[in-house]
Design a protein around this motif. Structure first.
Motif, PDB file in Angstrom:
ATOM      1  N   PRO A 351       0.796  -1.233   0.000  1.00 20.37           N
ATOM      2  CA  PRO A 351       0.000   0.000   0.000  1.00 20.37           C
ATOM      3  C   PRO A 351       0.830   1.285   0.000  1.00 20.37           C
ATOM      4  N   THR A 352       2.148   1.156  -0.122  1.00 22.75           N
ATOM      5  CA  THR A 352       2.977   2.362  -0.138  1.00 22.75           C
ATOM      6  C   THR A 352       2.667   3.224  -1.356  1.00 22.75           C
ATOM      7  N   VAL A 353       2.363   2.587  -2.479  1.00 17.62           N
ATOM      8  CA  VAL A 353       1.967   3.282  -3.704  1.00 17.62           C
ATOM      9  C   VAL A 353       0.634   2.715  -4.170  1.00 17.62           C
ATOM     10  N   PRO A 354      -0.107   3.439  -5.028  1.00 19.49           N
ATOM     11  CA  PRO A 354      -1.404   2.930  -5.487  1.00 19.49           C
ATOM     12  C   PRO A 354      -1.271   1.605  -6.234  1.00 19.49           C
ATOM     13  N   ARG A 355      -2.330   0.811  -6.172  1.00 16.87           N
ATOM     14  CA  ARG A 355      -2.366  -0.473  -6.855  1.00 16.87           C
ATOM     15  C   ARG A 355      -2.065  -0.293  -8.344  1.00 16.87           C
ATOM     16  N   GLY A 356      -1.235  -1.174  -8.885  1.00 14.25           N
ATOM     17  CA  GLY A 356      -0.900  -1.118 -10.305  1.00 14.25           C
ATOM     18  C   GLY A 356       0.221  -0.167 -10.649  1.00 14.25           C
ATOM     19  N   THR A 357       0.861   0.435  -9.628  1.00 14.84           N
ATOM     20  CA  THR A 357       1.957   1.371  -9.896  1.00 14.84           C
ATOM     21  C   THR A 357       3.235   0.955  -9.175  1.00 14.84           C
ATOM     22  N   ALA A 358       3.435  -0.352  -8.967  1.00 15.72           N
ATOM     23  CA  ALA A 358       4.681  -0.809  -8.348  1.00 15.72           C
ATOM     24  C   ALA A 358       5.862  -0.268  -9.125  1.00 15.72           C
ATOM     25  N   ARG A 359       6.941   0.008  -8.418  1.00 15.17           N
ATOM     26  CA  ARG A 359       8.050   0.724  -9.045  1.00 15.17           C
ATOM     27  C   ARG A 359       9.375   0.411  -8.377  1.00 15.17           C
ATOM     28  N   LEU A 360      10.437   0.783  -9.086  1.00 17.24           N
ATOM     29  CA  LEU A 360      11.755   0.887  -8.472  1.00 17.24           C
ATOM     30  C   LEU A 360      11.892   2.320  -7.979  1.00 17.24           C
ATOM     31  N   ARG A 361      12.342   2.483  -6.753  1.00 20.50           N
ATOM     32  CA  ARG A 361      12.557   3.834  -6.225  1.00 20.50           C
ATOM     33  C   ARG A 361      14.063   4.064  -6.152  1.00 20.50           C
ATOM     34  N   VAL A 362      14.568   4.792  -7.130  1.00 21.20           N
ATOM     35  CA  VAL A 362      15.991   5.104  -7.178  1.00 21.20           C
ATOM     36  C   VAL A 362      16.221   6.353  -6.337  1.00 21.20           C
ATOM     37  N   SER A 363      16.963   6.211  -5.251  1.00 22.40           N
ATOM     38  CA  SER A 363      17.290   7.345  -4.388  1.00 22.40           C
ATOM     39  C   SER A 363      18.746   7.738  -4.622  1.00 22.40           C
ATOM     40  N   LEU A 364      18.940   8.962  -5.051  1.00 21.54           N
ATOM     41  CA  LEU A 364      20.280   9.460  -5.328  1.00 21.54           C
ATOM     42  C   LEU A 364      20.831  10.203  -4.119  1.00 21.54           C
ATOM     43  N   THR A 365      22.135  10.136  -3.945  1.00 17.93           N
ATOM     44  CA  THR A 365      22.790  10.918  -2.904  1.00 17.93           C
ATOM     45  C   THR A 365      24.011  11.611  -3.499  1.00 17.93           C
ATOM     46  N   ALA A 366      24.447  12.648  -2.818  1.00 15.68           N
ATOM     47  CA  ALA A 366      25.630  13.374  -3.275  1.00 15.68           C
ATOM     48  C   ALA A 366      26.887  12.531  -3.174  1.00 15.68           C
ATOM     49  N   ALA A 367      26.796  11.398  -2.467  1.00 15.19           N
ATOM     50  CA  ALA A 367      27.950  10.506  -2.371  1.00 15.19           C
ATOM     51  C   ALA A 367      28.069   9.581  -3.583  1.00 15.19           C
ATOM     52  N   HIS A 368      27.028   9.510  -4.422  1.00 17.90           N
ATOM     53  CA  HIS A 368      27.135   8.742  -5.661  1.00 17.90           C
ATOM     54  C   HIS A 368      28.066   9.454  -6.644  1.00 17.90           C
ATOM     55  N   GLN A 369      28.674   8.673  -7.508  1.00 19.71           N
ATOM     56  CA  GLN A 369      29.565   9.198  -8.535  1.00 19.71           C
ATOM     57  C   GLN A 369      28.953   8.944  -9.912  1.00 19.71           C
ATOM     58  N   PRO A 370      29.349   9.717 -10.928  1.00 18.55           N
ATOM     59  CA  PRO A 370      28.810   9.488 -12.284  1.00 18.55           C
ATOM     60  C   PRO A 370      28.955   8.044 -12.750  1.00 18.55           C
ATOM     61  N   GLN A 371      30.054   7.402 -12.388  1.00 25.32           N
ATOM     62  CA  GLN A 371      30.233   6.007 -12.821  1.00 25.32           C
ATOM     63  C   GLN A 371      29.212   5.077 -12.159  1.00 25.32           C
ATOM     64  N   ASP A 372      28.725   5.454 -10.969  1.00 22.88           N
ATOM     65  CA  ASP A 372      27.687   4.662 -10.321  1.00 22.88           C
ATOM     66  C   ASP A 372      26.390   4.712 -11.129  1.00 22.88           C
ATOM     67  N   LEU A 373      26.044   5.908 -11.587  1.00 22.99           N
ATOM     68  CA  LEU A 373      24.827   6.051 -12.389  1.00 22.99           C
ATOM     69  C   LEU A 373      24.976   5.354 -13.733  1.00 22.99           C
ATOM     70  N   ALA A 374      26.159   5.434 -14.308  1.00 20.39           N
ATOM     71  CA  ALA A 374      26.394   4.748 -15.579  1.00 20.39           C
ATOM     72  C   ALA A 374      26.194   3.247 -15.426  1.00 20.39           C
ATOM     73  N   ARG A 375      26.632   2.717 -14.301  1.00 17.65           N
ATOM     74  CA  ARG A 375      26.470   1.278 -14.052  1.00 17.65           C
ATOM     75  C   ARG A 375      24.995   0.905 -13.925  1.00 17.65           C
ATOM     76  N   LEU A 376      24.215   1.742 -13.245  1.00 20.52           N
ATOM     77  CA  LEU A 376      22.787   1.477 -13.098  1.00 20.52           C
ATOM     78  C   LEU A 376      22.080   1.569 -14.442  1.00 20.52           C
ATOM     79  N   VAL A 377      22.390   2.590 -15.213  1.00 22.52           N
ATOM     80  CA  VAL A 377      21.766   2.753 -16.537  1.00 22.52           C
ATOM     81  C   VAL A 377      22.071   1.551 -17.426  1.00 22.52           C
ATOM     82  N   ASP A 378      23.323   1.145 -17.451  1.00 20.49           N
ATOM     83  CA  ASP A 378      23.720  -0.025 -18.290  1.00 20.49           C
ATOM     84  C   ASP A 378      22.951  -1.273 -17.879  1.00 20.49           C
TER      85      ASP A 378
END
Length: 384
Positions: A351-378
């Motif tokens: 029940p955290t989100v409405p029915r039928g809208t299950a999702r990945l919740r990507v939480s970014l922090t300033a401690a992430h690096q560009p290469q971290d995001l590149a790895r997730l995108v790939d």
């Protein structure tokens, strides 16, 4: 048997893809996580500025513990309100531009304290349909009439307010919606609050420290004044990197909450060592434009990297970047596939989100690096 009934309901959660699992970290909060001996790149944390493991906060907490101990020993109104608590409340009031601030143990407890203290039977609360669970529970505790308006729909809210004959009215909203990452239309909400003589209670759990000049929050983001009818709640366990929460507002409002908010009156005050760490955190937040800029750059990198793919990102300008999947089991499968690749991204389901809208919740922090995001995108593109 009573236990058999509970087990049957747990089995139903499992069948519907709604049973939650808890993992134990074997490393401090940060992008590099170790769980069950595996090293993972985490996109789960609300530590938006990367301050949870910041040496300056650790040093302040250690110095605070040596000077004040680790426990307060009582509630604030008995003998638990120590010097570091008083200093932190003063700094929070100055930081947010309000007359006074009041510390709470958690944001959940702050919300449960605010609403029932301000309204009750015969009053009405007008709440955004996507509000956090703590706000929903706060309305139920207040026993006021609950009227929910469609998400961020000012016209619908105006109609509800105009039709209400309640003794007192209260508009209740998240500032940044924790599962969508979008912002409430705060200037419009304040205009309606002023026109219909209502309180405006704003939960800025995910905006404080991240949005506005010097990270002063969502009100500052919209360049809004610290109006007397605004009651502003901010949490201190997310961008501030530690624990707790506060409510800021007009001097009379805060005094009333101190006298009537049950979750303030009837709980032990937080650790003075944490209050010392949070005073140090406020200084870092005010001087962390570089961290906030990095968050914006990382969000843009994620969006650009997934453009044209099957992955549907909600239009979020914040550190919360939801990837809509839809089906509960499908969201779990994608999250599991990422986990196998060493990427920890939570699957959020009802029940955290409405029915039928299950999702990945990507939480970014300033401690992430560009290469971290590149790895997730790939990895996400590999799973298309």
């Amino acid at each position: 048997m009573i236990l058999d009934q509970l087990q049957g309901r747990l089995d139903a959660l499992q069948r519907d893809g709604l049973r939650r699992a808890r993992r134990t970290l074997e490393s401090p909060c940060g992008p590099a996580a170790q769980v069950d001996g595996a090293r993972l790149l985490s996109f789960c944390s609300n530590d938006y500025l990367g301050l949870a493991n910041e040496p300056a906060l650790i040093d302040a907490a250690c110095a605070g513990a040596r000077a004040w101990g680790v426990g307060s020993g009582a509630s604030h109104l008995v003998s638990g309100h120590l010097g570091p608590h008083a200093a932190l409340e003063q700094r929070l009031a100055e930081f947010t531009g309000f007359a006074r601030a009041l510390l709470f143990s958690t944001g959940y407890m702050a919300n449960l304290g605010i609403v029932p203290a301000l309204v009750g039977r015969g009053d009405a609360v007008f709440a955004d349909r996507l509000n956090h669970a703590s706000l929903i529970d706060a309305v139920q505790l207040s026993r006021a009439d609950s009227q929910r308006y469609p998400h961020a729909d000012l016209a619908a809210l105006e109609r509800l307010l105009a039709a209400s004959r309640a003794n007192r009215k209260l508009i209740l909203t998240d500032a940044v919606f924790s599962m969508d990452g979008d912002l409430a239309p705060l200037p419009g909400l304040l205009e309606l609050a002023e026109r219909f003589d209502a309180w405006l209670v704003v939960d800025d759990a995910h905006g404080f420290g991240v949005l506005g000049a010097q990270g002063r929050g969502s009100l500052a983001h919209f360049e809004m004044p610290a109006a007397s009818r605004v009651v502003y709640m901010g949490t201190l366990g997310k961008a501030a990197g530690a624990a707790g929460a506060f409510v800021a507002g007009d001097r009379t409002v805060i005094e009333w909450l101190q006298q009537h908010a049950r979750t303030y009156i009837f709980t032990t005050a937080g650790s003075p060592a944490i209050a010392c760490a949070l005073s140090a955190s406020l200084e870092l937040i005010a001087n962390s434009d570089c961290r906030r800029n990095r968050l914006r750059q990382l969000a843009a990198q994620l969006r650009d990297g997934l453009a044209g793919s099957r992955w549907q990102l909600l239009p979020s300008p914040t550190a919360i970047q939801p990837v809509i999947i839809g089906d509960n089991h499908a969201a779990l499968r994608v999250a599991a596939a990422l986990y196998e690749r060493g990427l920890w991204v939570p699957a959020i389901r009802p029940p955290t989100v409405p029915r039928g809208t299950a999702r990945l919740r990507v939480s970014l922090t300033a401690a992430h690096q560009p290469q971290d995001l590149a790895r997730l995108v790939d990895a996400l593109r590999d799973l298309e």
